[in-house]
Scaffold this motif. Sequence first.
Motif: not given
Lengths: 265, 264
Positions: A40-42, A48, A78-80, A82-83, A87, A92-93, B103, B128, B210-212, B222, B225
């Motif tokens: 996510e880079n967070a 980051f 990238n994905i958050s 939460d997901a 995933a 998926q990854y 999903f 993917r 939410v999905l990034g 981001v 953060a």
Amino acid sequence: MKTAAALLGQVLGLTLAFAPAAFAETLPDLAGREVVIVTENAYPPLQFLDASGAAVGWEYDAVAEIAKRLNITVKYENISWDAMIPAVSEGQYDLGMTGITIRDDRKEKVDFSDSYMTSEMVMLVRGDETRFADKAGFAANPELLMAAQPGTTPFYVGVYEVLDGNEANPRIKLFETFGATVEALKAGDVDLVLTDGTAGAGYVEASGGGLKIVGEKLGTEDFGFIFPKGSDLVAPFNAAIASLKADGTIDALNKKWFLDYKMGQ
Amino acid sequence: MTPNPKPDSDFPWWLVILAVTGAVLFWEVATSDVYGAALRTLAKGILVTVIVAVVAYLGACALGLGLAVMGLSRHLWLRQTARLYIEVMRGIPIIVLLLYVAFVLAPGLVWLVNQVAEPLGLPLWKTRDFPLIARAVIALMLAYSAFLAEIFRAGLQAVDKGQVEAGQALGLTGWQRFRHIVFPQAFRMILPPLGNDFVAMVKDSSLVSVLGVSDITQLAKVTAAGNFRYFETYNVAALLYLTMTIGLSLILRRIEARLRQRER
């Protein structure tokens, strides 16, 4: 007898001296296979965006080194957060990384690599806080509240190490993002936020006296990469992590990102 | 209270105030270290936000119009299918819909495609390969199509019956009546609510974070953060969204005014 022992010692010494090199030789060669990694880079300084907006961090450096040793081609997505576990769990990854604490309940969904980092939490409070200075002081005063993101390490450390082990404890106020917990702390809605040392120091620095860190470090958490269940990448990654530990690469990365790197500059 | 007969002819002082404040804020932001860095990073998300909002909105318009026409169909089952869809989609929060599409629906679609592709010997699809941004757009499209369908339905129903009958008397086919008589009149009536929903879509597009998907909001999340300055970073996000939504509102108002003039 004496000579035998000396010989044994010599052999052992030799084995130890050559261990890293020997390791490198025995690492599997994955022949340029593409591995799709999601993050996510967070989570500074693991991954980051730096001041120029480039994605950098400890985990990027570590994965680049692992990729070299295992001969894989890495592709980032990238994905958050939460997901991320759903995933990766669905395949998926190939791999997810964002300082994910190795936990048994998560192991039902995904496979973990061996730990590549151990993190410790610090107690972040307002700069003028005088009512408590450690976790016992916080726990003892029922007026005091803490904020956390549900399902994250600070949440569990707060529940099991600071408070009474009740995950529904009303003294924990839940927020969706980490930033919101810090804003709630500043605004006086809550009195404590737990975070890992690097981020904690970053927030104190950026707050200009509005925040400080108190007490001892809490809860040691082991971080691992996550893979879809049954992934054949777990074993090669574990071998690569072991070789990074053995030859001091991990220590060098810790020094680079936790000591030398100045966040936000 | 007697309503002001010509509120539209007021000099737009609010716009002057806003434009001046906006200019000052952008100047402050651009010349400050913290704000400036945040602005440069967040600006990279503008294109993604625009693409998500525009594509999802156009898709939602097409789907919504289809649903509205279905809802006014002669066939009971078509009407009821449209009704069912609209009621369900309107009742689900967009954030939940996003997770369902990402999903459940997306892996399901991939599975379906592969059921067809496999016997044909075509290359198999992987989940993917279905980009998250596309899943986010589909979710927003499905959600908004239900709202837009209701707007279209109201517009189509508001066209005077006599107009349709006149068309029939002239021997126009059903499609010709829709295309040349009903739709142009309905469109003029529903343009304001359609515009409002587009502005709302620009704001709701922030949910794709939410999905990034790297839109303005995700980049704000981001960035904050990493720089530990949530307040400042989200201020920049608000400034970017406001610029877009107010700019859009102004353009839409202009178009509406022009359409009204043509009517006279």
